[in-house]
Design an enzyme around this catalytic site. Structure first.
Site, short mmCIF file in Angstrom:
data_model
loop_
_atom_site.label_atom_id
_atom_site.label_comp_id
_atom_site.label_asym_id
_atom_site.label_seq_id
_atom_site.Cartn_x
_atom_site.Cartn_y
_atom_site.Cartn_z
N ASP A 43 0.85 -1.19 0.00
CA ASP A 43 0.00 0.00 0.00
C ASP A 43 0.89 1.24 0.00
O ASP A 43 1.79 1.35 0.82
CB ASP A 43 -0.89 -0.03 1.25
CG ASP A 43 -1.75 1.22 1.38
OD1 ASP A 43 -1.96 1.90 0.35
OD2 ASP A 43 -2.20 1.50 2.51
N ASN A 52 -0.44 4.57 -0.07
CA ASN A 52 -1.05 5.82 0.41
C ASN A 52 -1.82 5.67 1.73
O ASN A 52 -2.60 6.55 2.09
CB ASN A 52 -1.97 6.39 -0.68
CG ASN A 52 -3.10 5.43 -1.01
OD1 ASN A 52 -3.12 4.29 -0.52
ND2 ASN A 52 -4.05 5.86 -1.81
N ASP A 83 -4.29 3.79 2.74
CA ASP A 83 -5.71 3.46 2.86
C ASP A 83 -5.92 1.97 3.18
O ASP A 83 -7.06 1.50 3.23
CB ASP A 83 -6.48 3.86 1.59
CG ASP A 83 -6.06 3.06 0.37
OD1 ASP A 83 -5.10 2.25 0.46
OD2 ASP A 83 -6.67 3.24 -0.71
N ASP A 127 -1.64 -1.19 -3.89
CA ASP A 127 -1.95 -0.44 -5.11
C ASP A 127 -0.78 -0.48 -6.10
O ASP A 127 0.28 -1.03 -5.80
CB ASP A 127 -2.32 1.01 -4.76
CG ASP A 127 -1.35 1.61 -3.75
OD1 ASP A 127 -0.13 1.52 -4.00
OD2 ASP A 127 -1.81 2.12 -2.70
N ASP A 183 -4.29 -10.56 -15.90
CA ASP A 183 -5.34 -11.55 -15.71
C ASP A 183 -6.47 -11.23 -16.69
O ASP A 183 -6.91 -10.08 -16.76
CB ASP A 183 -5.86 -11.45 -14.27
CG ASP A 183 -6.08 -12.80 -13.64
OD1 ASP A 183 -6.87 -13.58 -14.21
OD2 ASP A 183 -5.48 -13.07 -12.59
N ASP A 187 -8.42 -16.68 -16.82
CA ASP A 187 -9.22 -17.17 -15.71
C ASP A 187 -10.23 -18.23 -16.18
O ASP A 187 -10.91 -18.05 -17.20
CB ASP A 187 -9.98 -15.97 -15.11
CG ASP A 187 -10.59 -16.27 -13.75
OD1 ASP A 187 -9.83 -16.58 -12.82
OD2 ASP A 187 -11.83 -16.16 -13.62
N GLU A 209 -6.09 -20.99 -16.80
CA GLU A 209 -6.47 -21.62 -15.54
C GLU A 209 -7.57 -22.62 -15.88
O GLU A 209 -8.64 -22.24 -16.35
CB GLU A 209 -6.98 -20.60 -14.53
CG GLU A 209 -7.19 -21.24 -13.15
CD GLU A 209 -8.29 -20.59 -12.33
OE1 GLU A 209 -8.30 -20.76 -11.12
OE2 GLU A 209 -9.17 -19.93 -12.91
N HIS A 217 -3.40 -17.21 -5.37
CA HIS A 217 -4.27 -16.42 -4.48
C HIS A 217 -5.52 -17.18 -4.04
O HIS A 217 -6.32 -16.64 -3.28
CB HIS A 217 -4.67 -15.14 -5.20
CG HIS A 217 -5.48 -15.42 -6.43
ND1 HIS A 217 -4.95 -16.03 -7.55
CD2 HIS A 217 -6.78 -15.22 -6.72
CE1 HIS A 217 -5.89 -16.19 -8.45
NE2 HIS A 217 -7.02 -15.71 -7.98
N ASP A 218 -5.73 -18.39 -4.55
CA ASP A 218 -6.91 -19.19 -4.18
C ASP A 218 -6.55 -20.35 -3.24
O ASP A 218 -7.43 -21.09 -2.80
CB ASP A 218 -7.56 -19.82 -5.42
CG ASP A 218 -8.16 -18.79 -6.36
OD1 ASP A 218 -8.57 -17.72 -5.88
OD2 ASP A 218 -8.22 -19.08 -7.58
O1 TEU Z 1 -10.71 -19.37 -9.84
C1 TEU Z 1 -11.47 -20.40 -10.40
C2 TEU Z 1 -11.71 -21.51 -9.50
O2 TEU Z 1 -11.78 -22.64 -9.94
C3 TEU Z 1 -11.88 -21.13 -8.08
O3 TEU Z 1 -13.20 -20.79 -7.88
C4 TEU Z 1 -11.52 -22.20 -7.19
O4 TEU Z 1 -12.42 -23.26 -7.28
C5 TEU Z 1 -11.58 -21.63 -5.81
O5 TEU Z 1 -11.09 -20.32 -5.82
C6 TEU Z 1 -10.74 -22.45 -4.91
O6 TEU Z 1 -10.75 -21.84 -3.68
C7 TEU Z 1 -10.61 -18.19 -10.56
C8 TEU Z 1 -9.84 -17.17 -9.76
O7 TEU Z 1 -8.53 -17.62 -9.56
C9 TEU Z 1 -10.58 -16.90 -8.49
O8 TEU Z 1 -9.87 -16.03 -7.65
C10 TEU Z 1 -11.91 -16.31 -8.85
O9 TEU Z 1 -12.68 -16.14 -7.70
C11 TEU Z 1 -12.68 -17.20 -9.84
O10 TEU Z 1 -11.87 -17.66 -10.91
C12 TEU Z 1 -13.79 -16.41 -10.47
O11 TEU Z 1 -13.27 -15.45 -11.34
CA CA Z 2 -3.55 2.10 -1.29
#
Ligand code: TEU
Ligand code: CA
Length: 552
Positions: free
Chosen positions: A21, A23, A25, A29, A98, A193, A247, A319-320
């Site tokens: 971050d 700034n 908040d 960013d 993405d 995605d 993905e 990130h998932d």
């Molecule tokens: O993820 C697709 C997906 O298969 C996920 O929903 C997965 O099953 C879940 O996140 C597991 O915890 C992509 C992106 O990476 C995810 O961040 C998004 O939420 C999703 O598509 C919808 O765009």
């Molecule tokens: Ca920020």
């Protein structure tokens, strides 16, 4: 095998909300990312994958896009993004954006017009008078009633993420134009995605009964997707020096090859998820005890299955997903196990991806209160599993701690100052309290840190083509604690051996150790050459030169 930069590169994934971050908040960013380019250069990565920074009401943290051509004000401006592209390129780092085009936000202009039955946009989404029975990736129904249009619309993710109708040629043209727009601004590729679910069967028929994802037989790898992706390539992508990584949920090797090995270009590589099930049944919401063999089996299956035909991605986090060291490593041997995991995955064949914080061994959030989790999937699954199974709050919190996507989304831990140096304000998601002992500053100071080990691996991949292009071959496959494999390339050989246990492990692998060099190890001393210590990893390299001399 065709050689190219995206096979030789090392990708760093940035989740912008949680990176830096600038700034105060509390939200990461683009200026924050710019300020960390020297850090990325120091690590040595050559490509950045940036999770979405487009305009979005943030129902799913940017994966619900309301304008594909502009930046969410919280993250900065389009000019900031142009600066980021320029500065990354100055630092010889490419940028992959993405591309989220299975769905838009329900606040996108297209959806608003479609709900009004505007003739131009009426068929941009899937509408039907009767409710279908498909279920959503985030739990619950995938068809929701819309008052304005007096019809149900399809959303495979949240209600605020209506699925685009790819069977409509106008939608496919829109996607081409979006790709062209970003490529013209200088981006070097796309992470696509959930790309293998974009094509739905005509008429979106009801699905057969299953617990998970009812309806999936009508959209997973639907054959119509191939001409769609081929056209996107031919008309746009092929005109630029860029690459795509798809993905692809619930994919097997034959379908993966159908995207990568056909005559016409579709996807350059893809993310498979088999090894993400090493500690769960089918999806992470049904945990099971981790067994190294359950990691080794899928990884080696994909190495063997794509060899010479497709191209793998090498990843343990995104990130998932929960943090890899929390899933497959050890708390007691945090440093050693994080390094071992990196060795195990990044010496395989494919393009490596590292997710922010993985390079310092960041761990799961482990928050006790449900209210501390922000993620929509976490809250939806909590409600659904409590209601349907039904589970107690206590039992469900155990699962949330294990599976929540927020495990990976806690702010990046830069140093041991307030809020881990992520923000001067209040972070949008709590910082993991372990930042006092796990942070970038300490990692940079310590020559023996996880960071420096990653740096070495990245450097080695640049120096040795065998690590990128060599063939892969399992060794002692049945050993339950050891993951060992060989790589071979133009008279060179690599041997990678990893101990997945906290006990010493005796190994007996045939290799020309006398004429080899120990290229890398997470232990400095090796009293007994044939014994791996807890979570020890070693990489031996036999160069073409020593090979020739030894033949004499
Ligand atoms: O993820 C697709 C997906 O298969 C996920 O929903 C997965 O099953 C879940 O996140 C597991 O915890 C992509 C992106 O990476 C995810 O961040 C998004 O939420 C999703 O598509 C919808 O765009
Ligand atoms: Ca920020």
């Amino acid at each position: 095998m065709k050689k190219c930069w995206y096979k030789e590169g090392f990708v760093y994934q940035i989740y912008p909300r949680s990176f830096q971050d600038s700034n105060g908040d509390g939200v990461g960013d683009i200026q924050g990312i710019i300020s960390k380019i020297p850090y990325l250069s120091q690590l040595g990565v050559s490509i950045v994958w940036l999770s979405p920074v487009y305009r979005s009401p943030n129902d799913d943290n940017g994966y619900d896009i309301s304008d594909y051509r502009d930046v969410l004000p919280e993250f900065g401006t389009l000019d900031d993004l142009k600066t980021l592209i320029a500065k990354l390129h100055e630092a010889k780092i490419k940028l992959v954006m993405d591309l989220v085009v299975n769905h838009t936000s329900d606040e996108h202009e297209w959806f608003k017009a479609s709900a009004k039955n505007d003739p131009k946009y009426a068929d941009y989404y899937y509408w039907q008078p009767k409710k279908g029975n498909w279920t959503s990736f985030f739990g619950g129904d995938a068809w929701t009633w819309n008052e304005e249009r007096q019809a149900y619309y399809l959303h495979l993710f949240s209600k605020k993420q209506p699925d685009l109708n790819w069977n409509n040629p106008a939608v496919r043209e829109e996607v081409k134009a979006i790709c062209k727009y970003w490529l013209d601004l200088g981006v070097d590729g796309f992470r696509c995605d959930v790309i293998n679910i974009i094509a739905k069967a005509d008429g979106t028929p009801n699905g057969k009964f299953t617990m998970i994802l009812r309806g999936k037989e009508h959209y997973l790898n639907n054959p119509k997707i191939h001409p769609y992706l081929q056209a996107l390539n031919e008309d746009v992508l092929a005109k630029y020096d860029c690459f795509t990584v798809g993905e692809t949920a619930f994919i097997d090797i034959p379908s993966a090859l159908s995207y990568m090995a056909g005559e016409k270009r579709e996807l350059d590589m893809l993310f498979q998820f088999d090894h993400m099930n090493a500690d769960c049944h089918l999806v992470k919401w049904f945990p099971k005890k981790f067994k190294p063999l359950n990691l080794k089996k899928p990884l080696s299956k994909w190495q063997n299955g794509l060899q010479g035909k497709g191209w793998n991605t090498l990843y343990l986090e995104n990130h998932d997903q929960p943090r890899s060291v929390s899933r497959f490593g050890s708390d007691a041997y945090h440093k050693a196990s994080a390094k071992m995991l990196a060795t195990m995955i990044y010496f395989q064949q494919g393009t490596p991806f590292v997710y922010q914080g993985q390079e310092i061994g960041m761990k799961n959030a482990n928050f006790d209160n449900l209210a501390d989790y922000q993620d929509i999937e976490t809250h939806n699954m909590y409600k659904m599993m409590r209601k349907l199974l039904p589970l107690t709050h206590h039992a469900m919190m155990k699962i949330v701690k294990f599976a929540s996507r927020d495990n990976a989304r806690t702010p990046m831990q830069w140093n041991n100052s307030n809020q881990a140096g992520f923000t001067s304000g209040t972070p949008w998601l709590k910082v993991n309290p372990n930042y006092q002992s796990i942070n970038v500053a300490d990692n940079l100071d310590d020559q023996d840190s996880i960071f420096h080990y990653y740096q070495k691996i990245i450097e080695l991949r640049k120096q040795h083509e065998i690590i990128v292009y060599g063939n892969y071959q399992d060794i002692n496959f049945k050993n339950k604690r050891l993951y060992a494999y060989k790589r071979e390339y133009e008279n060179e050989q690599l041997l990678v051996i990893c101990n997945f246990s906290d006990k010493n492990c005796l190994f007996n692998i045939d290799f020309d150790y006398d004429n080899s060099e120990l290229l890398l190890s997470n232990y400095h001393e090796h009293e007994d050459m044939n014994i791996l210590k807890a979570y020890e990893a070693r990489v031996y390299w036999k160069s073409a030169k020593t090979n020739k001399t030894s033949k004499k």
